[in-house]
Design a protein around this motif. Structure first.
Motif, PDB file in Angstrom:
ATOM      1  N   UNK A  34     -29.368 -18.057  46.885  1.00 43.99           N
ATOM      2  CA  UNK A  34     -28.547 -17.165  46.068  1.00 43.99           C
ATOM      3  C   UNK A  34     -28.539 -17.674  44.632  1.00 43.99           C
ATOM      4  N   UNK A  35     -28.125 -16.808  43.721  1.00 44.20           N
ATOM      5  CA  UNK A  35     -27.824 -17.242  42.366  1.00 44.20           C
ATOM      6  C   UNK A  35     -26.684 -18.259  42.408  1.00 44.20           C
ATOM      7  N   UNK A  36     -26.692 -19.197  41.483  1.00 40.75           N
ATOM      8  CA  UNK A  36     -25.647 -20.235  41.482  1.00 40.75           C
ATOM      9  C   UNK A  36     -24.250 -19.640  41.332  1.00 40.75           C
ATOM     10  N   UNK A  37     -24.137 -18.501  40.651  1.00 42.85           N
ATOM     11  CA  UNK A  37     -22.834 -17.864  40.461  1.00 42.85           C
ATOM     12  C   UNK A  37     -22.273 -17.323  41.776  1.00 42.85           C
ATOM     13  N   UNK A  38     -23.135 -17.067  42.733  1.00 42.39           N
ATOM     14  CA  UNK A  38     -22.715 -16.653  44.076  1.00 42.39           C
ATOM     15  C   UNK A  38     -22.522 -17.871  44.960  1.00 42.39           C
ATOM     16  N   UNK A  39     -23.472 -18.796  44.928  1.00 45.50           N
ATOM     17  CA  UNK A  39     -23.453 -19.966  45.804  1.00 45.50           C
ATOM     18  C   UNK A  39     -22.247 -20.855  45.556  1.00 45.50           C
ATOM     19  N   UNK A  40     -21.740 -20.878  44.343  1.00 45.41           N
ATOM     20  CA  UNK A  40     -20.612 -21.755  44.016  1.00 45.41           C
ATOM     21  C   UNK A  40     -19.413 -21.480  44.908  1.00 45.41           C
ATOM     22  N   UNK A  41     -19.264 -20.257  45.364  1.00 41.74           N
ATOM     23  CA  UNK A  41     -18.113 -19.904  46.200  1.00 41.74           C
ATOM     24  C   UNK A  41     -18.208 -20.477  47.607  1.00 41.74           C
TER      25      UNK A  41
END
Length: 202
Positions: free
Chosen positions: A115-122
């Motif tokens: 995933x994009x890091x902005x998604x994976x961070x969650x």
């Protein structure tokens, strides 16, 4: 969220995974090896050279997470200038990463988040990561956005680190971030790597 584990995938024959001393994440092995059962997260896995190297050099790792979107992209942080990578190239990189993990001898410790890091961070709770190594960013905007996004995911007393210090877009963004949030711990730089030990959240 596209999460990939390898517990149920047969291993490949064991292969040693080496890195050149100037390569990304070469020096982080020493910090990781001083930790007990660390949680390690790497963004920008690409073909998996770094994460497979760390797995073999740091047997104390409890869990290793690799984050990458493995999508078509243009990288502005390349010595030769802006470099475009096709989806086919990214697909090959993902296959290489998977094969390196399967041949590392430590496949059961690894989770990939595609995933994009902005998604994976969650996927990560605050104060849950012992060492975070950022290497996914393709431009200055990526760096500026990811630093505050990921900072609180690292434990107080853990290490916040990354690659590509040689590029002005990375160096200026990291220094501005430290100034903006009055981050005091010593910043250590060696070659392209940068790191500091966290003393608090932002």
């Amino acid at each position: 969220m596209n999460i990939i584990t390898f517990e149920n995938t047969p291993p490949l024959p064991l292969e040693p995974h080496f890195k050149y001393i100037k390569a990304a994440n070469y020096l982080m092995q020493h910090l990781i090896n001083m930790m007990e059962d660390p949680i390690y997260v790497e963004t920008g896995v690409s073909a998996g050279r770094s994460i497979s190297f760390i797995l073999q050099k740091c047997p104390s790792i409890k869990r290793a997470y690799g984050v990458d979107f493995w999508s078509e992209n243009t990288d502005t942080f390349e010595r030769s200038g802006d470099t475009h990578y096709s989806q086919a190239h990214s697909d090959r990189a993902f296959l290489s990463a998977s094969n390196r993990i399967l041949s590392s001898g430590h496949k059961d410790k690894v989770t990939l988040i595609k995933e994009d890091v902005a998604v994976a961070v969650d996927h990560f709770e605050d104060n849950s990561i012992d060492l975070l190594f950022l290497d996914h960013y393709l431009n200055k905007k990526d760096v500026e956005e990811c630093l505050p996004m990921w900072y609180n995911k690292v434990k107080v007393g853990g290490y916040f680190a990354g690659h590509d210090w040689i590029y002005a877009g990375v160096k200026k963004s990291v220094l501005n971030f430290r100034e903006q949030y009055d981050i005091k711990p010593l910043l250590s730089v060696s070659g392209g790597e940068w790191v500091w030990k966290k003393d608090g959240n932002i």
